[in-house]
Motif scaffolding. Structure first.
Motif, short mmCIF file in Angstrom:
data_model
loop_
_atom_site.label_atom_id
_atom_site.label_comp_id
_atom_site.label_asym_id
_atom_site.label_seq_id
_atom_site.Cartn_x
_atom_site.Cartn_y
_atom_site.Cartn_z
N LEU A 80 51.94 -43.58 -17.43
CA LEU A 80 52.21 -43.51 -16.00
C LEU A 80 53.41 -42.63 -15.70
CD1 LEU A 80 51.64 -47.23 -14.99
CD2 LEU A 80 50.19 -45.27 -14.46
N PHE A 99 51.28 -55.39 -15.05
CA PHE A 99 52.56 -55.11 -14.43
C PHE A 99 53.43 -56.36 -14.25
CE2 PHE A 99 49.86 -51.64 -13.10
CZ PHE A 99 50.69 -50.54 -13.23
N ALA A 103 50.51 -56.78 -8.59
CA ALA A 103 49.78 -55.52 -8.57
C ALA A 103 48.31 -55.74 -8.25
CB ALA A 103 49.94 -54.81 -9.91
N PHE A 105 45.02 -56.01 -5.79
CA PHE A 105 44.66 -55.32 -4.57
C PHE A 105 44.45 -56.34 -3.46
CE2 PHE A 105 42.98 -52.52 -8.01
CZ PHE A 105 43.97 -51.56 -7.88
N PRO A 106 45.24 -56.25 -2.38
CA PRO A 106 45.21 -57.30 -1.37
C PRO A 106 43.91 -57.34 -0.57
CG PRO A 106 46.67 -55.52 -0.70
CD PRO A 106 46.26 -55.23 -2.11
N TRP A 107 43.09 -56.28 -0.64
CA TRP A 107 41.86 -56.30 0.14
C TRP A 107 40.68 -56.89 -0.64
CZ3 TRP A 107 44.41 -52.02 -1.59
CH2 TRP A 107 43.79 -51.28 -2.61
N LEU A 120 34.90 -50.04 -12.85
CA LEU A 120 35.44 -48.72 -13.20
C LEU A 120 35.11 -48.35 -14.65
CD1 LEU A 120 38.82 -48.87 -11.31
CD2 LEU A 120 36.98 -47.25 -10.93
N MET A 148 41.88 -64.90 -1.54
CA MET A 148 42.55 -63.61 -1.49
C MET A 148 43.86 -63.73 -2.27
SD MET A 148 40.37 -62.02 0.26
CE MET A 148 41.17 -60.44 0.39
N HIS A 150 46.90 -63.13 -1.57
CA HIS A 150 48.05 -63.72 -0.87
C HIS A 150 47.92 -65.22 -0.69
CE1 HIS A 150 46.26 -64.42 3.17
NE2 HIS A 150 45.42 -63.47 2.79
N ARG A 164 42.21 -59.44 -15.18
CA ARG A 164 41.82 -58.07 -14.85
C ARG A 164 42.12 -57.13 -16.01
NH1 ARG A 164 44.34 -55.08 -9.65
NH2 ARG A 164 46.09 -54.83 -11.08
N ILE B 183 52.90 -49.29 -6.50
CA ILE B 183 52.37 -50.17 -7.54
C ILE B 183 50.84 -50.25 -7.46
CG2 ILE B 183 52.76 -52.23 -6.09
CD1 ILE B 183 53.02 -52.25 -9.87
N LEU B 184 50.28 -50.17 -6.25
CA LEU B 184 48.82 -50.24 -6.13
C LEU B 184 48.17 -48.98 -6.68
CD1 LEU B 184 48.36 -51.89 -2.63
CD2 LEU B 184 48.40 -52.94 -4.89
N ARG B 186 49.46 -47.06 -9.01
CA ARG B 186 49.60 -47.07 -10.47
C ARG B 186 48.64 -48.08 -11.08
NH1 ARG B 186 55.20 -47.21 -12.71
NH2 ARG B 186 55.38 -49.19 -11.62
N SER B 187 48.47 -49.18 -10.38
CA SER B 187 47.51 -50.18 -10.82
C SER B 187 46.11 -49.56 -10.90
CB SER B 187 47.54 -51.30 -9.79
OG SER B 187 47.13 -52.49 -10.33
N GLY B 188 45.76 -48.78 -9.90
CA GLY B 188 44.47 -48.10 -9.90
C GLY B 188 44.35 -47.12 -11.06
N ALA B 193 40.90 -45.42 -12.34
CA ALA B 193 40.36 -44.79 -11.14
C ALA B 193 41.00 -43.42 -10.95
CB ALA B 193 40.64 -45.67 -9.92
N THR B 197 36.83 -41.36 -6.83
CA THR B 197 36.67 -42.80 -7.05
C THR B 197 37.94 -43.52 -6.62
OG1 THR B 197 35.45 -42.20 -9.01
CG2 THR B 197 35.97 -44.51 -8.74
N LEU B 201 37.92 -46.29 -3.70
CA LEU B 201 38.10 -47.69 -4.09
C LEU B 201 39.53 -48.20 -3.94
CD1 LEU B 201 35.83 -47.88 -7.26
CD2 LEU B 201 35.33 -48.70 -4.95
N ILE B 202 40.51 -47.31 -3.98
CA ILE B 202 41.90 -47.75 -3.92
C ILE B 202 42.60 -47.23 -2.65
CG2 ILE B 202 44.10 -47.91 -5.18
CD1 ILE B 202 41.87 -48.87 -6.97
N PRO B 205 40.90 -48.22 1.06
CA PRO B 205 41.14 -49.62 1.45
C PRO B 205 42.61 -49.96 1.60
CG PRO B 205 39.98 -49.50 -0.67
CD PRO B 205 40.10 -48.11 -0.17
N ALA B 206 43.46 -49.36 0.80
CA ALA B 206 44.89 -49.67 0.91
C ALA B 206 45.45 -49.14 2.23
CB ALA B 206 45.66 -49.09 -0.27
N ARG B 285 44.76 -60.29 8.60
CA ARG B 285 44.71 -61.62 8.04
C ARG B 285 44.19 -61.59 6.61
NH1 ARG B 285 41.35 -64.46 11.34
NH2 ARG B 285 42.88 -64.20 12.98
N ARG B 286 43.14 -60.78 6.42
CA ARG B 286 42.53 -60.68 5.10
C ARG B 286 43.52 -60.12 4.07
NH1 ARG B 286 37.50 -60.50 2.61
NH2 ARG B 286 37.41 -58.93 0.98
N TYR B 287 44.32 -59.15 4.49
CA TYR B 287 45.27 -58.50 3.58
C TYR B 287 46.53 -59.33 3.38
CZ TYR B 287 42.86 -53.98 3.41
OH TYR B 287 41.97 -52.97 3.18
N GLY B 288 46.61 -60.46 4.10
CA GLY B 288 47.80 -61.29 3.97
C GLY B 288 49.01 -60.68 4.64
#
Ligand code: ATP
Ligand code: MG
Lengths: 272, 294
Positions: A80, A99, A103, A105-107, A120, A148, A150, A164, B183-184, B186-188, B193, B197, B201-202, B205-206, B285-288
């Motif tokens: 990274l 991490f 880390a 994904f909140p969605w 993937l 979710m 959160h 994961r 962080i998201l 890097r996570s991807g 990804a 892609t 996918l990342i 949506p983010a 709400r969904r994303y907190g």
């Protein structure tokens, strides 16, 4: 120590399987790696000439005071980030990193997060469903698939991250304080699971922790980093028979010895 | 997938039970109020506000501040609306269709441009500030040029509606992408990804919460530009809300003007709050992103 430093250096394509017989070939090798963040005026040296080799299938634990560059090191191995000088070579297959911070994904739901790792890797949908379920069972989160991130506690989020990371089926697992916010009971269970998985698959693990006992419980070898900038100051081979128990005397004894050394190190650098 | 299979043994099961007991404790949630209660809690303040507005309006009319043919009361406006019901409905249909069509086109353009500008460094340097600049430009200012380019025709209105909405949509996406926590990303990357892609996918949506906020603002701009356009560009023989406003004014029919204004307002509120507002809330709400303590 000797084992690591005499390991042969040969160029091999990264796709080569690490467990194809060449025992002396390091899975991860860092050679005089220095990492400096920022530029000239406010440069922060995070790592200073760190050399470290991890053999295929080895479980190495990394210890060191807060801010000594452990996360930096894992980031470099995961590809990274690039070292300022020195070389990082990863020959033991694909690495994955769990991490230190949240880390997920909140969605995506818990299931969605784990599923993405498999998606993937282009695994077919019906096969994914089963695997995700098994992974969640392994980290004891069955029944939380539709939550979710959160809505979970910190420790539960760490476990989803673990699921994961395992779902990627990478050959090298880099873990940054993965069990930091777990209660002792859950942590012990996950130690067992991780150890079992490691033995069965021949994973190579580089595991960062602040908990010396945890390091001794899990590692084949414990590597101690000094602070600011990080440098390898000591290595302790752990020659306690597995399966080990975190509360056993042999673990406690070695842990006490390492803690003493760690304390010296911290004192010398005037850190916290 | 033998690796991840469960371990047998009753002690393991016992431990499982204990651990999930612990987890259930962590997850304790208060019960949600019933659906009816929630709908009522959301509507009664709005109904009260509407009633209050009507009362104040009626009081101003009764005060005799303006003669009644200039400022009619709610009752007269109500009658005027139904008197001209067919025309009003067909006008609303035309206007709404123009708005939706322009907005959808702006959505395609704005999203494409936004994605490119956010991800390609050279484009960012070249167009980044221009898009923000475009957003601050009142869209009415485009009409003289639009009329010269497209005559007094549909094309001119379409052009301005698209130009009104697209910069907001692009900007929403750009700022959404800019504010993705590293962080998201890097996570991807760790998950493997890359390229398109990773975008699908990342990144997308983010960036969604901010993107939807951009869409909402884009619609507001489109709707405004559209009505300005319909007042300026009147196309013979075609009913539209803007044209109806103008026609009623020429007939000195205040009640008719106000009736059309209310139609415009109601459509605006419906789309803004029911469509985009609901989408925004659901996503947050969904994303907190909502503080549950409030
Ligand atoms: N992106 C960055 N920019 C500038 N400095 C950084 C950056 N990342 C880390 N550092 C600095 O590098 C040093 C090492 O950081 P790192 O996160 O690797 O520590 P750590 O050993 O993981 O600490 P902890 O145990 O608290 O997680 C710290 O002094 C930190 O301030
Ligand atoms: Mg760290």
């Amino acid at each position: 120590m000797t084992r690591a430093s005499t390991a042969a250096r040969r160029e091999e394509p990264a796709t080569e399987s690490p467990r194809s017989g060449a025992g002396s070939l390091a899975a991860i090798s860092l050679d005089a790696v220095t990492k400096v963040y920022g530029h000239a005026g406010n440069a922060v040296p995070a790592l200073d000439r760190v050399s470290l080799e991890v053999e295929p299938g080895e479980f190495v634990c990394l210890l060191g005071a807060s801010g000594c560059g452990k996360s930096t090191l894992l980031n470099l191995v995961a590809g990274l980030d690039r070292p300022t000088t020195g070389t990082v070579e990863v020959r033991g297959g694909r690495p994955t990193l769990m991490f230190q911070e949240a880390a997920l994904f909140p969605w995506l739901t818990v299931r969605g997060n784990v599923d993405l790792a498999l998606k993937l890797r282009k695994i077919s949908r019906p096969h994914r469903r089963e695997t995700v379920q098994a992974l969640l069972e392994m980290v004891h989160l069955t029944g939380f698939e539709k939550k979710m991130p959160h809505e979970l506690s910190g420790g539960m989020r760490q476990r989803v991250q673990l699921a994961r990371a395992l779902g990627q089926q990478a050959e090298i697992l880099l873990m940054d304080e993965p069990f930091g916010s777990l209660d002792a009971m859950t942590r012990d269970v996950l130690h067992d699971e991780l150890e079992r998985l490691w033995r069965e698959t021949g994973l190579t693990v580089l595991f960062v922790t602040h908990n010396v006992r945890e390091a001794v419980r899990l590692g084949d070898r414990v590597v101690l980093l000094s602070s600011r900038p990080g440098r390898v100051v000591a290595e302790f081979p752990v020659e306690i028979d597995r399966p080990r128990r975190i509360e056993s005397h042999s673990v406690a004894d070695l842990a006490a010895q390492i803690t003493g050394r760690l304390r010296d190190e911290v004192r010398r650098h005037g850190a916290v | 997938m033998a690796l991840f299979e469960s371990r047998g043994g009753s002690s393991a099961q016992l431990l499982d039970a204990e651990l999930s007991g612990l987890d259930q404790l962590e997850m304790a949630l208060p019960p949600r109020p019933s659906r009816l209660a929630r709908v009522w809690a959301a509507t009664w303040p709005k109904l009260t506000a509407v009633a209050l507005a009507l009362i104040i309006w009626q009081l101003v009319v009764w005060s005799g501040w303006k003669p009644e043919y200039a400022l009619p009361g709610p009752r007269k406006v109500w009658d005027a609306f139904f008197e001209n019901f067919d025309n009003n409905m067909s006008a609303a249909g035309t206007t709404l269709w123009r708005g939706v069509r322009g907005f959808l086109f702006a959505l395609v353009i704005g999203t494409t441009i936004g994605a490119l500008v956010a991800r390609v460094r050279v484009l960012r340097a070249a167009f980044g500030s221009m898009i923000t600049g475009l957003q601050t430009m009142p869209s009415v200012a485009w009409f003289p040029l639009a009329i010269l380019l497209f005559r007094l025709d549909e094309g001119a209105i379409f052009f301005v509606v698209v130009l009104g909405a697209a910069p907001s949509i692009a900007n929403g996406l750009i700022s959404g992408i800019d504010h993705i926590p590293p962080i998201l990303l890097r996570s991807g990357r760790v998950l493997g990804a890359r390229g398109l892609t990773a975008f699908r996918l990342i990144i997308l949506p983010a960036a969604l919460p901010s993107f939807v906020a951009g869409l909402k603002q884009g619609w507001a701009f489109a709707w405004r530009s559209l009505l300005a356009g319909e007042l300026i560009v009147t196309i013979a023989g075609k009913y539209s809300l803007g044209q109806q406003l103008d026609a009623n004014r020429q007939l000195a029919d205040s009640a008719g003007v106000i009736a059309v204004m209310i139609v415009i307002l109601v459509i605006g509120i419906m789309i803004d709050s029911l469509l985009f507002g609901t989408a925004e809330r659901t996503i947050r709400r969904r994303y907190g992103l909502v503080d549950t303590a409030t």
